[in-house]
Design a protein around this motif. Sequence first.
Motif, PDB file in Angstrom:
ATOM      1  N   UNK A 184       0.851  -1.193   0.000  1.00 56.09           N
ATOM      2  CA  UNK A 184       0.000   0.000   0.000  1.00 56.09           C
ATOM      3  C   UNK A 184       0.894   1.253   0.000  1.00 56.09           C
ATOM      4  N   UNK A 185       0.985   1.909  -1.158  1.00 55.20           N
ATOM      5  CA  UNK A 185       1.871   3.072  -1.282  1.00 55.20           C
ATOM      6  C   UNK A 185       1.515   4.157  -0.261  1.00 55.20           C
ATOM      7  N   UNK A 186       0.214   4.301   0.010  1.00 51.86           N
ATOM      8  CA  UNK A 186      -0.228   5.343   0.948  1.00 51.86           C
ATOM      9  C   UNK A 186       0.329   5.126   2.338  1.00 51.86           C
ATOM     10  N   UNK A 187       0.454   3.864   2.756  1.00 53.11           N
ATOM     11  CA  UNK A 187       0.964   3.626   4.111  1.00 53.11           C
ATOM     12  C   UNK A 187       2.463   3.937   4.185  1.00 53.11           C
ATOM     13  N   UNK A 188       3.183   3.760   3.071  1.00 49.31           N
ATOM     14  CA  UNK A 188       4.611   4.136   3.061  1.00 49.31           C
ATOM     15  C   UNK A 188       4.762   5.661   3.091  1.00 49.31           C
ATOM     16  N   UNK A 189       3.856   6.342   2.396  1.00 49.08           N
ATOM     17  CA  UNK A 189       3.897   7.819   2.438  1.00 49.08           C
ATOM     18  C   UNK A 189       3.630   8.313   3.858  1.00 49.08           C
ATOM     19  N   UNK A 190       2.764   7.605   4.575  1.00 49.30           N
ATOM     20  CA  UNK A 190       2.486   7.984   5.969  1.00 49.30           C
ATOM     21  C   UNK A 190       3.736   7.790   6.842  1.00 49.30           C
ATOM     22  N   UNK A 191       4.508   6.730   6.575  1.00 51.11           N
ATOM     23  CA  UNK A 191       5.759   6.523   7.329  1.00 51.11           C
ATOM     24  C   UNK A 191       6.730   7.675   7.014  1.00 51.11           C
ATOM     25  N   UNK A 192       6.818   8.012   5.738  1.00 49.99           N
ATOM     26  CA  UNK A 192       7.706   9.126   5.346  1.00 49.99           C
ATOM     27  C   UNK A 192       7.310  10.405   6.083  1.00 49.99           C
ATOM     28  N   UNK A 193       6.006  10.711   6.120  1.00 56.26           N
ATOM     29  CA  UNK A 193       5.560  11.941   6.795  1.00 56.26           C
ATOM     30  C   UNK A 193       5.884  11.886   8.286  1.00 56.26           C
ATOM     31  N   UNK A 194       5.724  10.698   8.882  1.00 57.80           N
ATOM     32  CA  UNK A 194       6.074  10.540  10.299  1.00 57.80           C
ATOM     33  C   UNK A 194       7.565  10.803  10.503  1.00 57.80           C
ATOM     34  N   UNK A 195       8.392  10.264   9.615  1.00 57.18           N
ATOM     35  CA  UNK A 195       9.842  10.458   9.746  1.00 57.18           C
ATOM     36  C   UNK A 195      10.203  11.935   9.607  1.00 57.18           C
ATOM     37  N   UNK A 196       9.552  12.609   8.670  1.00 53.14           N
ATOM     38  CA  UNK A 196       9.842  14.036   8.470  1.00 53.14           C
ATOM     39  C   UNK A 196       9.392  14.829   9.703  1.00 53.14           C
ATOM     40  N   UNK A 197       8.194  14.517  10.213  1.00 52.22           N
ATOM     41  CA  UNK A 197       7.667  15.257  11.373  1.00 52.22           C
ATOM     42  C   UNK A 197       8.445  14.954  12.648  1.00 52.22           C
ATOM     43  N   UNK A 198       8.735  13.662  12.882  1.00 50.24           N
ATOM     44  CA  UNK A 198       9.307  13.265  14.183  1.00 50.24           C
ATOM     45  C   UNK A 198      10.839  13.285  14.207  1.00 50.24           C
ATOM     46  N   UNK A 199      11.475  12.955  13.067  1.00 56.37           N
ATOM     47  CA  UNK A 199      12.945  12.920  13.060  1.00 56.37           C
ATOM     48  C   UNK A 199      13.542  14.119  12.316  1.00 56.37           C
ATOM     49  N   UNK A 200      12.685  14.851  11.590  1.00 63.43           N
ATOM     50  CA  UNK A 200      13.183  16.011  10.852  1.00 63.43           C
ATOM     51  C   UNK A 200      13.665  15.684   9.453  1.00 63.43           C
ATOM     52  N   UNK A 201      13.498  14.442   9.005  1.00 59.93           N
ATOM     53  CA  UNK A 201      13.904  14.060   7.651  1.00 59.93           C
ATOM     54  C   UNK A 201      14.344  12.603   7.616  1.00 59.93           C
ATOM     55  N   UNK A 202      14.827  12.189   6.443  1.00 59.53           N
ATOM     56  CA  UNK A 202      15.288  10.799   6.268  1.00 59.53           C
ATOM     57  C   UNK A 202      16.621  10.813   5.513  1.00 59.53           C
ATOM     58  N   UNK A 203      17.631  10.149   6.082  1.00 55.78           N
ATOM     59  CA  UNK A 203      18.928  10.029   5.408  1.00 55.78           C
ATOM     60  C   UNK A 203      19.148   8.634   4.829  1.00 55.78           C
ATOM     61  N   UNK A 204      18.632   7.632   5.531  1.00 52.17           N
ATOM     62  CA  UNK A 204      18.865   6.230   5.113  1.00 52.17           C
ATOM     63  C   UNK A 204      17.541   5.476   5.157  1.00 52.17           C
ATOM     64  N   UNK A 205      17.255   4.733   4.092  1.00 49.56           N
ATOM     65  CA  UNK A 205      16.075   3.855   4.089  1.00 49.56           C
ATOM     66  C   UNK A 205      16.540   2.443   3.766  1.00 49.56           C
ATOM     67  N   UNK A 206      16.084   1.481   4.555  1.00 49.13           N
ATOM     68  CA  UNK A 206      16.404   0.070   4.308  1.00 49.13           C
ATOM     69  C   UNK A 206      15.099  -0.649   4.002  1.00 49.13           C
ATOM     70  N   UNK A 207      15.055  -1.341   2.863  1.00 47.88           N
ATOM     71  CA  UNK A 207      13.864  -2.140   2.505  1.00 47.88           C
ATOM     72  C   UNK A 207      14.179  -3.601   2.800  1.00 47.88           C
ATOM     73  N   UNK A 208      13.716  -4.075   3.969  1.00 46.25           N
ATOM     74  CA  UNK A 208      14.040  -5.446   4.406  1.00 46.25           C
ATOM     75  C   UNK A 208      12.804  -6.327   4.534  1.00 46.25           C
ATOM     76  N   UNK A 209      11.685  -5.871   3.959  1.00 39.90           N
ATOM     77  CA  UNK A 209      10.481  -6.716   4.047  1.00 39.90           C
ATOM     78  C   UNK A 209      10.682  -7.998   3.235  1.00 39.90           C
ATOM     79  N   UNK A 210       9.990  -9.052   3.658  1.00 47.33           N
ATOM     80  CA  UNK A 210      10.190 -10.325   2.964  1.00 47.33           C
ATOM     81  C   UNK A 210       8.903 -11.088   2.755  1.00 47.33           C
TER      82      UNK A 210
END
Length: 257
Positions: free
Chosen positions: A73-99
């Motif tokens: 669900x692309x929308x749920x990933x966008x929600x994680x991104x917004x959370x990271x921007x709001x709570x951490x101030x941005x994103x430097x590293x993303x790891x895709x480890x889902x299986x």
Amino acid sequence: MVDYQHSPVTVSGKRAVVIGGTSGIGQAIALGFAEEGADVIATSRSEEKVNETAAEIEDRGVETARVTCDVTDAGSLEAVRETAVDELGGVDVVVASQGAISRESVQDISDEDWDFVTDVALDGVRRVTQAFAPAMDEGGSIINISSLTARLSMANLPAYTAAKGGVEAFTRASAKELSPDIRVNAIAPGFVITPQNAETYAEGTEKRERIDERTPLGRVAEREEIVGAAIYLGSDASSFVTGEIVTIDGGFADSAF
Ligand SMILES: NC(=O)c1ccc[n+]([C@@H]2O[C@H](COP(=O)([O-])OP(=O)(O)OC[C@H]3O[C@@H](n4cnc5c(N)ncnc54)[C@H](O)[C@@H]3O)[C@@H](O)[C@H]2O)c1
């Protein structure tokens, strides 16, 4: 004195998101990053597991946030991104480890099982890149978790094998397009013990003995042994590395007998 300075192999001070970060290899990477001093959001579909891993991250004295996501669900990933921007101030590293895995033969695998695996393992990687790249600044690093099976086939894993081959090709394609601001690399683990597969690879089983015998280093990996490569690829020490696949297999793929 020579005027010399290199970037250290550390993710201290970085802001990281690990998708599939509440178990197995992804959780080891999330906790490893937190130990190093990175702020980390570890996410998966389960609220309970997100809360458990977030508490482990907080215990290491860094920032985190609690958010679930489903990579289908692309929308749920966008929600994680917004959370990271709001709570951490941005994103430097993303790891895709889902299986996701499904064990059927080439002849027998159904459309439904094929789609289930590729939706999570391949399309999921694409959605993670699409969701996070717009929020990453210069120096950003995306790390996709592939598998040795992208290079070496095993029977009855056609969808998984095809998905991981796709992950590696997509890693190179996105490395090209997202350069020079964002680097994109993949880690291809061999056989790694995780809580989920501990029984399958238990010592004394025939499967384990065959793997140990065939591996130059003589054993399977602990999940913590994947973390160093992720820290390297997430750090500024790898500032000229992109589109690369880092194989971590104890020498398995490159040895004959
Ligand atoms: N363990 C190994 O031997 C091994 C070897 C090679 C590659 N890998 C790869 O490493 C990665 C991690 O695997 P693992 O062994 O740690 O397994 P794991 O099952 O412990 O981790 C997979 C994670 O993905 C999450 N996940 C599954 N479907 C999801 C979805 N739709 N949306 C969001 N999250 C989802 C799960 O909740 C879990 O947290 C996978 O990409 C796997 O293919 C593992």
